[in-house]
Design a protein around this motif. Structure first.
Motif, mmCIF file in Angstrom:
data_model
loop_
_atom_site.group_PDB
_atom_site.id
_atom_site.type_symbol
_atom_site.label_atom_id
_atom_site.label_comp_id
_atom_site.label_asym_id
_atom_site.label_seq_id
_atom_site.Cartn_x
_atom_site.Cartn_y
_atom_site.Cartn_z
ATOM 1 N N ALA A 137 0.839 -1.197 0.000
ATOM 2 C CA ALA A 137 0.000 0.000 0.000
ATOM 3 C C ALA A 137 0.875 1.249 0.000
ATOM 4 N N PHE A 138 0.400 2.292 -0.673
ATOM 5 C CA PHE A 138 1.076 3.589 -0.720
ATOM 6 C C PHE A 138 0.161 4.625 -0.080
ATOM 7 N N ILE A 139 0.597 5.226 1.030
ATOM 8 C CA ILE A 139 -0.144 6.323 1.649
ATOM 9 C C ILE A 139 0.485 7.632 1.178
ATOM 10 N N GLY A 140 -0.342 8.502 0.605
ATOM 11 C CA GLY A 140 0.182 9.707 -0.022
ATOM 12 C C GLY A 140 0.556 9.433 -1.465
ATOM 13 N N ALA A 141 -0.199 8.529 -2.084
ATOM 14 C CA ALA A 141 0.152 8.081 -3.437
ATOM 15 C C ALA A 141 0.070 9.190 -4.471
ATOM 16 N N GLY A 142 -0.571 10.310 -4.142
ATOM 17 C CA GLY A 142 -0.632 11.437 -5.070
ATOM 18 C C GLY A 142 0.707 12.089 -5.325
ATOM 19 N N SER A 143 1.762 11.606 -4.654
ATOM 20 C CA SER A 143 3.117 12.082 -4.891
ATOM 21 C C SER A 143 3.656 11.418 -6.155
ATOM 22 N N ILE A 144 3.634 12.156 -7.252
ATOM 23 C CA ILE A 144 3.994 11.559 -8.535
ATOM 24 C C ILE A 144 5.442 11.108 -8.577
ATOM 25 N N GLY A 145 6.360 11.895 -8.014
ATOM 26 C CA GLY A 145 7.779 11.560 -8.110
ATOM 27 C C GLY A 145 8.107 10.239 -7.442
ATOM 28 N N PHE A 146 7.634 10.082 -6.199
ATOM 29 C CA PHE A 146 7.989 8.873 -5.465
ATOM 30 C C PHE A 146 7.112 7.685 -5.841
ATOM 31 N N THR A 147 5.827 7.888 -5.939
ATOM 32 C CA THR A 147 4.939 6.745 -6.156
ATOM 33 C C THR A 147 5.274 6.015 -7.458
ATOM 34 N N ARG A 148 5.411 6.763 -8.531
ATOM 35 C CA ARG A 148 5.631 6.126 -9.826
ATOM 36 C C ARG A 148 6.985 5.423 -9.895
ATOM 37 N N SER A 149 8.033 6.074 -9.357
ATOM 38 C CA SER A 149 9.360 5.461 -9.426
ATOM 39 C C SER A 149 9.489 4.279 -8.463
ATOM 40 N N LEU A 150 8.889 4.383 -7.266
ATOM 41 C CA LEU A 150 8.930 3.256 -6.333
ATOM 42 C C LEU A 150 8.181 2.054 -6.897
ATOM 43 N N LEU A 151 7.052 2.320 -7.556
ATOM 44 C CA LEU A 151 6.296 1.227 -8.168
ATOM 45 C C LEU A 151 7.104 0.585 -9.290
ATOM 46 N N GLN A 152 7.793 1.392 -10.078
ATOM 47 C CA GLN A 152 8.647 0.850 -11.132
ATOM 48 C C GLN A 152 9.729 -0.052 -10.536
ATOM 49 N N ASP A 153 10.367 0.401 -9.472
ATOM 50 C CA ASP A 153 11.403 -0.406 -8.815
ATOM 51 C C ASP A 153 10.835 -1.739 -8.324
ATOM 52 N N LEU A 154 9.682 -1.660 -7.706
ATOM 53 C CA LEU A 154 9.068 -2.842 -7.099
ATOM 54 C C LEU A 154 8.681 -3.871 -8.149
ATOM 55 N N LEU A 155 8.057 -3.406 -9.227
ATOM 56 C CA LEU A 155 7.561 -4.338 -10.240
ATOM 57 C C LEU A 155 8.644 -4.763 -11.231
ATOM 58 N N ALA A 156 9.868 -4.254 -11.046
ATOM 59 C CA ALA A 156 11.006 -4.760 -11.815
ATOM 60 C C ALA A 156 11.511 -6.088 -11.267
ATOM 61 N N VAL A 157 11.063 -6.466 -10.058
ATOM 62 C CA VAL A 157 11.452 -7.750 -9.470
ATOM 63 C C VAL A 157 10.598 -8.845 -10.102
ATOM 64 N N PRO A 158 11.206 -9.818 -10.763
ATOM 65 C CA PRO A 158 10.422 -10.827 -11.503
ATOM 66 C C PRO A 158 9.385 -11.549 -10.646
ATOM 67 N N GLU A 159 9.727 -11.833 -9.397
ATOM 68 C CA GLU A 159 8.803 -12.579 -8.537
ATOM 69 C C GLU A 159 7.590 -11.759 -8.098
ATOM 70 N N PHE A 160 7.611 -10.438 -8.350
ATOM 71 C CA PHE A 160 6.564 -9.567 -7.807
ATOM 72 C C PHE A 160 5.490 -9.201 -8.835
ATOM 73 N N GLN A 161 5.374 -9.960 -9.889
ATOM 74 C CA GLN A 161 4.462 -9.565 -10.956
ATOM 75 C C GLN A 161 3.010 -9.966 -10.723
ATOM 76 N N ASP A 162 2.743 -10.577 -9.551
ATOM 77 C CA ASP A 162 1.361 -10.915 -9.195
ATOM 78 C C ASP A 162 0.949 -10.291 -7.864
ATOM 79 N N ILE A 163 1.703 -9.318 -7.377
ATOM 80 C CA ILE A 163 1.375 -8.727 -6.080
ATOM 81 C C ILE A 163 0.174 -7.783 -6.212
ATOM 82 N N GLU A 164 -0.408 -7.448 -5.067
ATOM 83 C CA GLU A 164 -1.491 -6.468 -5.027
ATOM 84 C C GLU A 164 -0.917 -5.090 -4.724
#
Length: 493
Positions: A6-33
């Motif tokens: 979960a992301f609290i304060g997700a309206g932060s474009i700089g951090f939310t989008r880049s953190l999500l990119q980092d997270l979903l670059a992990v092959p095992e994480f492609q089915d997470i919520e």
């Protein structure tokens, strides 16, 4: 792997989008919520639309749960990123402008000094609300990954009073590491460091290349560097006088200390105006205002640009995704984390939040013993820790006496203001920020009464030593690439 982030304060474009990119670059994480929550429906809609487009274009079967209902977003979450700015830019403006009238010239105002202290007063009660929700509806072993400033204060409060395991994360160590490698003519991965202290005052106490200690070569290397010799004068001066390079940028560091911003006629000798981060008065506020205005104006064009790629070569250096990867896959990650000291640094208080090297794997987050900081470095940290402790207790208990004492103990505030000025300034800040400070209801009423007195101390019409005008959207349109870059960098909601 199936778990929820979960992301609290997700309206932060700089951090939310880049953190999500980092997270979903992990092959095992492609089915997470993934869930996003924010108090601004408009920001939430824009960021969700942009990030969902990225997800879809990368071929992942993930649908972002986007909601203003925080408890719904947190339900069953195993990891929670916090990227909030409580009070938004409206409150941030007063963090900068009210102290300026008393001669306190801040570049950022989100960690220490008068602005950082007030930021903590607004943020800590909300952080404790987050913790309550996490305890009640999130996964039993939920880990909170805090990117919100003031980092040490927020992380301290969450661990001591929130009942939720919280680790504070920052990219300052990585940035300084790159600079050190640069001045030594090496690649970052060729330079091994140990960096320890407190957030934004962390010291590179060990710098090695091929096993050889390079610490003693840093001063000459920085003094002779064509760019850093001009843009990092405060950091270089601290290296000169304390013997160790510090993590934080020139502008940030200058406002945490009593020596570099207390005389307006001398401040320009220590800063550089090629970038806000090198010391501009209210510089971060300016880029955040410009970034917000630009993003809201230019959002349709962002949707027309190519999506972000979720692959390892595009992954950033923020610690968050690597910590989750280490915990979930067992792959070892080494980083620098903000945690309660508990003896990691011997000559800093056990209850303080320190920043030091840590290792993450399937066994958890492990913090090796650093030992003693160099005495001078520890002394600088001790001063800031005293301010942080006072400010945390003030925020939690709504104790304006402790708040005023935190202001007095703050290095820059104390260097510029007298005690009566600090008392009056605190009255002004409590009054003007009252809607974000419910814990100070009685103190606000008393402050308002005092401010009606006919015997107020005079303040100054002071714009700061190096204030730069906020650009209009029309001005920013002349360089759209730079404006978009700025909007993405203006982090934290």
């Amino acid at each position: 792997m199936a778990f929820k982030v979960a992301f609290i304060g997700a309206g932060s474009i700089g951090f939310t989008r880049s953190l999500l990119q980092d997270l979903l670059a992990v092959p095992e994480f492609q089915d997470i919520e993934i869930s996003f929550t924010d108090i601004s429906q408009n920001n939430l809609n824009m960021v969700t639309e942009l990030c969902q487009r990225d997800i879809d274009e990368n071929g992942l079967n993930i649908t972002i749960q986007s909601t203003k209902n925080r408890r719904a977003a947190l339900k069953n979450a195993k990891y929670v990123f916090v990227v909030v700015r409580v009070g938004g830019l409206e409150a941030f403006q007063t963090d900068i402008d009210v102290p300026l009238a008393y001669g306190i010239d801040q570049c950022v105002g989100d960690t220490l000094s008068a602005g950082g202290i007030m930021y903590g007063q607004r943020g800590i009660p909300v952080m404790l609300d987050f913790c309550k929700d996490i305890r009640e509806v999130a996964h039993p072993d939920c880990l909170m990954l805090n990117y919100a400033n003031p980092m040490a204060m927020m992380t301290w409060a969450a661990n001591k009073y929130g009942g939720v395991k919280t680790i504070g994360l920052c990219h300052g160590v990585q940035g300084g590491h790159r600079q050190i490698a640069d001045v030594l003519g090496l690649k970052q991965e060729e330079v091994d460091i140990v960096c320890a202290g407190i957030n934004h005052q962390t010291w590179y106490v060990q710098v090695k290349h091929n096993g050889n200690d390079m610490t003693g070569k840093l001063l000459e290397a920085f003094e002779n560097h064509p760019d850093y010799s001009k843009t990092e004068k405060v950091r270089i001066d601290m290296l000169r006088r304390f013997g160790y390079y510090s993590t934080e940028s020139n502008g940030h560091l200058s406002e945490y200390l009593p020596w570099y911003r207390k005389r307006p006629e001398e401040t320009k000798n220590w800063i550089h105006l090629d970038s806000w981060i090198h010391g501009e008065t209210g510089g971060y506020l300016r880029v955040c205002i410009e970034g917000r205005n630009w993003f809201e104006t230019d959002f349709p064009n962002w949707m027309k640009e190519p999506p972000l790629h979720y692959s390892p070569e595009y992954r950033g250096q923020e610690h968050g995704s690597y910590i989750i990867e280490g915990l979930e896959t067992g792959r070892t990650y080494r980083g620098h984390f903000n945690v309660i000291n508990h003896g990691v640094i011997n000559n800093l208080p056990d209850d303080a939040v320190i920043e030091a090297p840590g290792y993450v794997d399937a066994n958890g987050i492990n913090m090796p013993i650093v030992g003693d900081l160099p005495l001078g470095c520890a002394a600088v940290c001790h001063t800031s820790i005293s301010v942080q402790r006072l400010a945390v207790e003030a925020a939690v208990h709504g104790n304006d006496q402790l708040l005023r004492q935190a202001m007095m103990m703050d290095p820059l505030t104390g260097a510029v203001c007298t005690p009566p000025e600090i008392w009056q300034m605190t009255d002004e800040l409590l009054t003007i920020q009252s809607k974000w400070l419910p814990q100070y209801e009685d103190a606000v009423s008393e402050a308002q009464d005092r401010l009606k007195s006919e015997h107020l101390l005079p303040t100054k019409s002071f714009e700061g030593a190096a204030r730069i005008k906020v650009k209009s959207v029309e001005e920013m349109k002349k360089d759209r690439k730079e404006a978009s870059k700025n909007a993405g960098a203006a982090d934290k909601a």
